[in-house]
Design an enzyme around this catalytic site. Structure first.
Site, PDB file in Angstrom:
ATOM      1  N   TYR A   1       1.093  -1.527   0.067  1.00  0.00           N
ATOM      2  CA  TYR A   1      -0.036  -0.327   0.414  1.00  0.00           C
ATOM      3  C   TYR A   1       0.914   1.114   0.392  1.00  0.00           C
ATOM      4  O   TYR A   1       0.618   2.015   0.952  1.00  0.00           O
ATOM      5  CB  TYR A   1      -1.089   0.663   1.538  1.00  0.00           C
ATOM      6  CG  TYR A   1      -1.285  -1.156   1.340  1.00  0.00           C
ATOM      7  CD1 TYR A   1      -2.588  -1.746   1.457  1.00  0.00           C
ATOM      8  CD2 TYR A   1      -1.339  -1.452   3.491  1.00  0.00           C
ATOM      9  CE1 TYR A   1      -3.067  -2.704   1.076  1.00  0.00           C
ATOM     10  CE2 TYR A   1      -1.734  -3.259   3.288  1.00  0.00           C
ATOM     11  CZ  TYR A   1      -2.992  -3.316   2.211  1.00  0.00           C
ATOM     12  OH  TYR A   1      -3.611  -4.561   3.590  1.00  0.00           O
TER      13      TYR A   1
ATOM     14  N   CYS B   1      14.156 -10.788  -3.337  1.00  0.00           N
ATOM     15  CA  CYS B   1      14.956  -9.906  -4.715  1.00  0.00           C
ATOM     16  C   CYS B   1      13.859  -9.263  -5.273  1.00  0.00           C
ATOM     17  O   CYS B   1      12.809 -10.216  -6.770  1.00  0.00           O
ATOM     18  CB  CYS B   1      15.082 -11.025  -5.432  1.00  0.00           C
ATOM     19  SG  CYS B   1      13.879 -12.803  -5.476  1.00  0.00           S
TER      20      CYS B   1
HETATM   21  N1  LLP Z   1     -14.286  -5.929  10.117  1.00  0.00           N
HETATM   22  C1  LLP Z   1     -14.684  -6.387   9.587  1.00  0.00           C
HETATM   23  C2  LLP Z   1     -15.497  -6.659   8.788  1.00  0.00           C
HETATM   24  C3  LLP Z   1     -13.576  -5.907   8.177  1.00  0.00           C
HETATM   25  O1  LLP Z   1     -13.273  -5.979   6.697  1.00  0.00           O
HETATM   26  C4  LLP Z   1     -11.942  -5.170   9.309  1.00  0.00           C
HETATM   27  C5  LLP Z   1     -10.783  -4.967   8.246  1.00  0.00           C
HETATM   28  C6  LLP Z   1     -12.612  -4.536  10.341  1.00  0.00           C
HETATM   29  C7  LLP Z   1     -13.549  -5.356  10.864  1.00  0.00           C
HETATM   30  C8  LLP Z   1     -10.690  -4.605  11.458  1.00  0.00           C
HETATM   31  O2  LLP Z   1     -11.027  -3.465  10.397  1.00  0.00           O
HETATM   32  P1  LLP Z   1      -9.941  -2.511  11.339  1.00  0.00           P
HETATM   33  O3  LLP Z   1     -10.361  -2.421  12.805  1.00  0.00           O
HETATM   34  O4  LLP Z   1      -8.466  -3.246  11.666  1.00  0.00           O
HETATM   35  O5  LLP Z   1      -9.878  -0.752  10.811  1.00  0.00           O
HETATM   36  N2  LLP Z   1      -4.373  -5.494   4.961  1.00  0.00           N
HETATM   37  C9  LLP Z   1      -4.857  -3.968   5.815  1.00  0.00           C
HETATM   38  C10 LLP Z   1      -6.404  -3.891   6.360  1.00  0.00           C
HETATM   39  C11 LLP Z   1      -7.113  -3.719   6.194  1.00  0.00           C
HETATM   40  C12 LLP Z   1      -8.634  -4.101   6.671  1.00  0.00           C
HETATM   41  C13 LLP Z   1      -9.681  -5.761   6.521  1.00  0.00           C
HETATM   42  N3  LLP Z   1     -10.965  -5.548   7.267  1.00  0.00           N
HETATM   43  C14 LLP Z   1      -4.062  -2.607   5.906  1.00  0.00           C
HETATM   44  O6  LLP Z   1      -2.837  -3.596   6.551  1.00  0.00           O
HETATM   45  O7  LLP Z   1      -3.966  -1.564   5.876  1.00  0.00           O
END
Ligand code: LLP
Length: 403
Positions: A302, A328
């Protein structure tokens, strides 16, 4: 103060370090924001699924928001009671749905009409009633990175309002479905309150309209998404967040279910690597460290910013360097043109805000074993996942090696 030198001497690098006391404080702050209202914080296991992390939250009374049956099993193993576990996600297999129904979790978050049909059929086969919630896509722009935006009709998540209403009526008329909740989650790393308020308003209106046809829900599931400070972001205060949501509910007597991930764990985590060497290509300077994109993918995926600290004896002036790993791929970097002083072999490079979507998004690319993870709690350090060995990596292949 965390003694990074001593900890890495004992546990080696690359290493994830999590401050459990920080997680506790974040949990308590968010929970307190909903005071006076029935609420469940269901920790989003995907943010950091280490069993000890999930258990830490379970001990505080947290539930678990899961997106695969693997995560549901983790939640059970960590001691989260079934009545605080929810299962979300756009694509659930029949086997996953079956197991979730058999385990009698709080509810399944359904994300399409087709999925509602599968859940009903499987519940019928099992002679059970499945509690469900429907994920509504309110078509609101959350104003975050497009890869982590989920609340627009362009995104694959949830269903539009009219489909949701149809689905609630269908579920209410079914002998094998019990519609108990409504869900929305418009994105992650949210730093603006207005899109959340608008979404909550839309979803609360749907709850009211369902009530007029005698469909009474119990849970108002506001998803996760609360942003954190990676750099100098102005973030939403938990209290303001809770007030905005509660303001939309007015007289509706619903239990709030909140699915925080990043807010609870991101700034509790540090990813620590050692400097291997510095190098220079023309004018361009690089610091090569022993951690890589297979350990922490966010910068590569990202272009995410993570603040970097170093532990070094160097007193020289900073100059812009790219901090890169041994994989790599040109995308294998942690920061670009980052001001750091000249570093020596074995100096430490600390990537901050690494406690959410860090280890969990890791891989074994380039046959690199995943790092160890340690927890700090009450000043004590303990291992919560050992470093992967070469034998771990090949274990699932060796039996198939042709003689
Ligand atoms: N609930 C649902 C339905 C979700 O899809 C997510 C995250 C959460 C809760 C938790 O969201 P948070 O509070 O952590 O923002 N890999 C990405 C983030 C992907 C989030 C996916 N869904 C990153 O590294 O920023």
């Amino acid at each position: 103060m965390i003694d990074f030198k001593a900890i890495t001497q004992e546990y080696k690098t690359p290493l994830y370090i999590y401050d459990f006391d920080y997680m506790t404080a974040q949990y308590n702050e968010l929970k307190a924001a909903f005071k006076g209202r029935k609420s469940i914080l269901a920790y989003a296991v995907k943010a950091n699924s280490n069993l000890s992390v999930v258990k830490h939250f379970a001990k505080m009374g947290s539930g678990a928001d899961c997106v695969s049956i693997g995560e549901v099993r983790r939640a059970f193993l960590a001691g989260v009671p079934a009545y605080r576990i929810i299962f979300s996600g756009v694509g659930k297999t029949d086997d996953e749905i079956r197991e979730a129904i058999q385990k009698e979790i709080l509810y399944i978050n359904v994300e399409s009409e087709a999925e509602l049909g599968r859940v009903e059929l499987i519940a019928k086969e099992l002679n059970k009633v499945s509690r469900i919630s429907i994920r509504v896509n309110p078509n609101i722009d959350p104003k975050t990175h497009p890869y982590i935006s989920t609340g627009l009709h362009d995104n694959k998540f949830g269903v539009d309002l009219s489909s949701a209403k149809r689905m609630y009526i269908k579920a209410n008329n079914s002998d094998n479905l019990d519609p108990v909740g409504i869900h929305f989650h418009i994105g992650s790393q949210l730093t603006e309150l207005q899109p959340i308020r608008e979404s909550a308003e839309i979803v609360a209106d749907l709850v009211r309209s369902l009530s007029t046809i005698n469909i009474e829900l119990k849970f108002f599931d506001i998803g996760g998404g609360l942003g954190i400070k990676y750099d100098d972001e102005v973030t939403i205060k938990p209290y303001d967040y809770a007030q905005a949501i509660l303001g939309c509910l007015n007289a509706l007597d619903l239990t709030i279910l909140c699915e925080p991930g990043r807010f609870l764990t991101a700034n509790a985590g540090y990813f620590v690597s050692k400097v291997l060497y510095e190098k220079q290509n023309g004018e361009k300077k690089f610091v090569v460290i022993d951690g890589a994109m297979n350990d922490l993918l966010r910068p590569a995926l990202y272009s995410a910013y993570h603040k970097i600290d170093v532990i070094t004896d160097s007193k020289e002036e900073s100059r812009p360097v790219d901090i890169v790993g041994p994989v790599c791929e040109s995308g294998d970097f942690f920061a670009k043109d980052y001001p750091l002083p000249p570093l020596a072999h074995n100096d430490l490079v600390i990537v901050n805000s690494a406690g959410a979507y860090g280890f969990g998004m890791g891989s074994n690319y380039n046959t690199r074993g995943r790092s160890a993870e340690v927890a700090i709690e009450d000043g004590k350090v303990r291992l919560i996942r050992r470093r992967e060995t070469f034998e771990d990596l090949i274990a699932l292949e060796t039996e198939f090696l042709e003689k």
